[in-house]
Design a protein around this motif. Structure first.
Motif, PDB file in Angstrom:
ATOM      1  N   GLY A 128      28.551 -91.133 -63.075  1.00 21.04           N
ATOM      2  CA  GLY A 128      29.813 -91.703 -62.599  1.00 21.04           C
ATOM      3  C   GLY A 128      29.695 -92.190 -61.170  1.00 21.04           C
ATOM      4  O   GLY A 128      30.185 -93.261 -60.822  1.00 21.04           O
ATOM      5  N   ARG A 129      29.026 -91.427 -60.338  1.00 18.62           N
ATOM      6  CA  ARG A 129      28.840 -91.816 -58.944  1.00 18.62           C
ATOM      7  C   ARG A 129      27.976 -93.084 -58.869  1.00 18.62           C
ATOM      8  O   ARG A 129      28.278 -94.013 -58.144  1.00 18.62           O
ATOM      9  CB  ARG A 129      28.191 -90.677 -58.164  1.00 18.62           C
ATOM     10  CG  ARG A 129      28.120 -90.953 -56.673  1.00 18.62           C
ATOM     11  CD  ARG A 129      27.559 -89.786 -55.881  1.00 18.62           C
ATOM     12  NE  ARG A 129      28.261 -88.534 -56.162  1.00 18.62           N
ATOM     13  CZ  ARG A 129      27.667 -87.426 -56.604  1.00 18.62           C
ATOM     14  NH1 ARG A 129      26.371 -87.399 -56.798  1.00 18.62           N
ATOM     15  NH2 ARG A 129      28.373 -86.343 -56.826  1.00 18.62           N
ATOM     16  N   ARG A 130      26.903 -93.099 -59.657  1.00 17.19           N
ATOM     17  CA  ARG A 130      26.041 -94.293 -59.663  1.00 17.19           C
ATOM     18  C   ARG A 130      26.796 -95.506 -60.213  1.00 17.19           C
ATOM     19  O   ARG A 130      26.631 -96.615 -59.728  1.00 17.19           O
ATOM     20  CB  ARG A 130      24.781 -94.030 -60.486  1.00 17.19           C
ATOM     21  CG  ARG A 130      23.761 -93.238 -59.697  1.00 17.19           C
ATOM     22  CD  ARG A 130      22.490 -93.051 -60.462  1.00 17.19           C
ATOM     23  NE  ARG A 130      22.478 -91.637 -60.850  1.00 17.19           N
ATOM     24  CZ  ARG A 130      21.966 -91.161 -61.957  1.00 17.19           C
ATOM     25  NH1 ARG A 130      21.400 -91.957 -62.815  1.00 17.19           N
ATOM     26  NH2 ARG A 130      22.018 -89.875 -62.220  1.00 17.19           N
ATOM     27  N   ASP A 131      27.630 -95.245 -61.217  1.00 13.45           N
ATOM     28  CA  ASP A 131      28.431 -96.335 -61.777  1.00 13.45           C
ATOM     29  C   ASP A 131      29.411 -96.870 -60.739  1.00 13.45           C
ATOM     30  O   ASP A 131      29.577 -98.081 -60.590  1.00 13.45           O
ATOM     31  CB  ASP A 131      29.190 -95.840 -63.015  1.00 13.45           C
ATOM     32  CG  ASP A 131      29.888 -96.971 -63.752  1.00 13.45           C
ATOM     33  OD1 ASP A 131      29.288 -98.060 -63.871  1.00 13.45           O
ATOM     34  OD2 ASP A 131      31.035 -96.764 -64.210  1.00 13.45           O
ATOM     35  N   LEU A 132      30.034 -95.978 -60.003  1.00 16.42           N
ATOM     36  CA  LEU A 132      30.958 -96.410 -58.948  1.00 16.42           C
ATOM     37  C   LEU A 132      30.226 -97.185 -57.855  1.00 16.42           C
ATOM     38  O   LEU A 132      30.719 -98.198 -57.349  1.00 16.42           O
ATOM     39  CB  LEU A 132      31.680 -95.206 -58.335  1.00 16.42           C
ATOM     40  CG  LEU A 132      32.749 -94.555 -59.207  1.00 16.42           C
ATOM     41  CD1 LEU A 132      33.287 -93.305 -58.510  1.00 16.42           C
ATOM     42  CD2 LEU A 132      33.867 -95.533 -59.497  1.00 16.42           C
ATOM     43  N   GLU A 133      29.028 -96.709 -57.498  1.00 18.69           N
ATOM     44  CA  GLU A 133      28.248 -97.416 -56.488  1.00 18.69           C
ATOM     45  C   GLU A 133      27.857 -98.813 -56.974  1.00 18.69           C
ATOM     46  O   GLU A 133      27.918 -99.789 -56.227  1.00 18.69           O
ATOM     47  CB  GLU A 133      27.000 -96.607 -56.118  1.00 18.69           C
ATOM     48  CG  GLU A 133      27.297 -95.345 -55.334  1.00 18.69           C
ATOM     49  CD  GLU A 133      26.071 -94.456 -55.185  1.00 18.69           C
ATOM     50  OE1 GLU A 133      24.992 -94.809 -55.723  1.00 18.69           O
ATOM     51  OE2 GLU A 133      26.190 -93.409 -54.535  1.00 18.69           O
ATOM     52  N   ALA A 134      27.461 -98.898 -58.246  1.00 14.97           N
ATOM     53  CA  ALA A 134      27.089-100.202 -58.813  1.00 14.97           C
ATOM     54  C   ALA A 134      28.294-101.140 -58.842  1.00 14.97           C
ATOM     55  O   ALA A 134      28.178-102.328 -58.518  1.00 14.97           O
ATOM     56  CB  ALA A 134      26.518-100.029 -60.218  1.00 14.97           C
ATOM     57  N   ASP A 148      24.906 -80.726 -67.877  1.00 13.00           N
ATOM     58  CA  ASP A 148      25.382 -81.991 -68.455  1.00 13.00           C
ATOM     59  C   ASP A 148      26.526 -82.555 -67.638  1.00 13.00           C
ATOM     60  O   ASP A 148      26.594 -83.758 -67.407  1.00 13.00           O
ATOM     61  CB  ASP A 148      25.843 -81.770 -69.907  1.00 13.00           C
ATOM     62  CG  ASP A 148      24.675 -81.572 -70.860  1.00 13.00           C
ATOM     63  OD1 ASP A 148      23.529 -81.903 -70.454  1.00 13.00           O
ATOM     64  OD2 ASP A 148      24.900 -81.115 -71.993  1.00 13.00           O
ATOM     65  N   ARG A 149      27.416 -81.708 -67.205  1.00 14.08           N
ATOM     66  CA  ARG A 149      28.552 -82.165 -66.405  1.00 14.08           C
ATOM     67  C   ARG A 149      28.056 -82.731 -65.073  1.00 14.08           C
ATOM     68  O   ARG A 149      28.568 -83.719 -64.597  1.00 14.08           O
ATOM     69  CB  ARG A 149      29.539 -81.010 -66.136  1.00 14.08           C
ATOM     70  CG  ARG A 149      30.265 -80.515 -67.347  1.00 14.08           C
ATOM     71  CD  ARG A 149      31.143 -81.556 -67.995  1.00 14.08           C
ATOM     72  NE  ARG A 149      32.168 -81.974 -67.076  1.00 14.08           N
ATOM     73  CZ  ARG A 149      32.803 -83.136 -67.117  1.00 14.08           C
ATOM     74  NH1 ARG A 149      32.520 -83.987 -68.055  1.00 14.08           N
ATOM     75  NH2 ARG A 149      33.723 -83.442 -66.235  1.00 14.08           N
ATOM     76  N   ARG A 150      27.051 -82.069 -64.496  1.00 14.44           N
ATOM     77  CA  ARG A 150      26.496 -82.583 -63.234  1.00 14.44           C
ATOM     78  C   ARG A 150      25.872 -83.964 -63.454  1.00 14.44           C
ATOM     79  O   ARG A 150      26.005 -84.845 -62.621  1.00 14.44           O
ATOM     80  CB  ARG A 150      25.453 -81.616 -62.673  1.00 14.44           C
ATOM     81  CG  ARG A 150      26.108 -80.450 -61.974  1.00 14.44           C
ATOM     82  CD  ARG A 150      25.142 -79.572 -61.251  1.00 14.44           C
ATOM     83  NE  ARG A 150      24.366 -80.339 -60.296  1.00 14.44           N
ATOM     84  CZ  ARG A 150      23.137 -80.031 -59.929  1.00 14.44           C
ATOM     85  NH1 ARG A 150      22.527 -78.988 -60.445  1.00 14.44           N
ATOM     86  NH2 ARG A 150      22.491 -80.752 -59.054  1.00 14.44           N
ATOM     87  N   GLU A 151      25.177 -84.138 -64.580  1.00 15.66           N
ATOM     88  CA  GLU A 151      24.596 -85.450 -64.872  1.00 15.66           C
ATOM     89  C   GLU A 151      25.692 -86.490 -65.070  1.00 15.66           C
ATOM     90  O   GLU A 151      25.574 -87.614 -64.602  1.00 15.66           O
ATOM     91  CB  GLU A 151      23.709 -85.390 -66.111  1.00 15.66           C
ATOM     92  CG  GLU A 151      22.348 -84.805 -65.855  1.00 15.66           C
ATOM     93  CD  GLU A 151      21.457 -84.881 -67.081  1.00 15.66           C
ATOM     94  OE1 GLU A 151      21.811 -85.599 -68.028  1.00 15.66           O
ATOM     95  OE2 GLU A 151      20.421 -84.224 -67.081  1.00 15.66           O
ATOM     96  N   ASP A 152      26.773 -86.087 -65.773  1.00 16.76           N
ATOM     97  CA  ASP A 152      27.892 -87.017 -65.963  1.00 16.76           C
ATOM     98  C   ASP A 152      28.476 -87.426 -64.623  1.00 16.76           C
ATOM     99  O   ASP A 152      28.786 -88.587 -64.397  1.00 16.76           O
ATOM    100  CB  ASP A 152      28.981 -86.387 -66.840  1.00 16.76           C
ATOM    101  CG  ASP A 152      28.546 -86.255 -68.293  1.00 16.76           C
ATOM    102  OD1 ASP A 152      27.533 -86.897 -68.655  1.00 16.76           O
ATOM    103  OD2 ASP A 152      29.203 -85.515 -69.045  1.00 16.76           O
ATOM    104  N   VAL A 153      28.624 -86.483 -63.739  1.00 21.10           N
ATOM    105  CA  VAL A 153      29.141 -86.785 -62.409  1.00 21.10           C
ATOM    106  C   VAL A 153      28.176 -87.708 -61.681  1.00 21.10           C
ATOM    107  O   VAL A 153      28.561 -88.657 -61.007  1.00 21.10           O
ATOM    108  CB  VAL A 153      29.407 -85.484 -61.615  1.00 21.10           C
ATOM    109  CG1 VAL A 153      29.689 -85.786 -60.156  1.00 21.10           C
ATOM    110  CG2 VAL A 153      30.549 -84.717 -62.242  1.00 21.10           C
ATOM    111  N   GLY A 154      26.877 -87.459 -61.820  1.00 24.45           N
ATOM    112  CA  GLY A 154      25.872 -88.317 -61.196  1.00 24.45           C
ATOM    113  C   GLY A 154      25.936 -89.736 -61.745  1.00 24.45           C
ATOM    114  O   GLY A 154      25.867 -90.711 -61.000  1.00 24.45           O
TER     115      GLY A 154
END
Length: 157
Positions: free
Chosen positions: A34-40, A26-32
């Motif tokens: 977050g990364r996608r959100d930052l990229e967007a 779950d934490r890895r998905e949250d990080v993923g």
């Protein structure tokens, strides 16, 4: 129960590992996310910066067109004023040359109007020429404004 204890402990360890791996996933998905959100967000910021730059370019182009139009309009008005002055002077001089008596005929005839009819006609001609100049200047201004509008529209396409 002694025999069940190792099974219970191994089951508890497996259950703890299972929960730990689930939490880590779950934490890895949250990080993923977050990364996608930052990229967007970075893409949105870049798009906004591009849009602002394009808007600045368009505003600068319209300002340049407006300045050119103002200069063109000032030149048109000045040319029209000079042309009107020349036309009035020439018309009055020509009329006076053709209609002024060559010599003084003496006393005025009875019933003749007081004043100089040629002067009055020259004044009327001058007023008419002024009005024609005003109409021509208004038409020139409208034309310059229309051309400016066309150039501004073309620069935005």
């Amino acid at each position: 129960m002694k025999r069940a204890l190792p099974y219970l402990l191994s089951g508890a360890v497996v259950l703890a590992l299972w929960f730990a791996l689930g939490w880590y996933g779950d934490r890895r998905e949250d990080v993923g996310y977050g990364r996608r959100d930052l990229e967007a967000r970075a893409e949105v910021a870049a798009a906004q910066a591009d849009a602002r730059a394009e808007e600045r370019r368009r505003v600068a182009a319209i300002e340049e067109i407006r300045n050119e139009a103002d200069q063109e309009l000032a030149a048109v008005v000045e040319r029209e004023r000079r042309a009107a002055d020349v036309r009035v002077r020439d018309a009055v001089a020509e009329y006076a040359r053709r209609h002024r008596p060559a010599s003084n005929s003496g006393a005025a005839q009875s019933g003749a109007p007081v004043g100089d009819p040629i002067g009055m006609f020259a004044e009327l001609l001058g007023e008419l020429d002024d009005l024609a100049g005003q109409y021509a200047a208004a038409a020139d201004r409208a034309r310059a404004a229309g051309l400016t509008c066309e150039r501004a529209y073309d620069s935005l396409r």
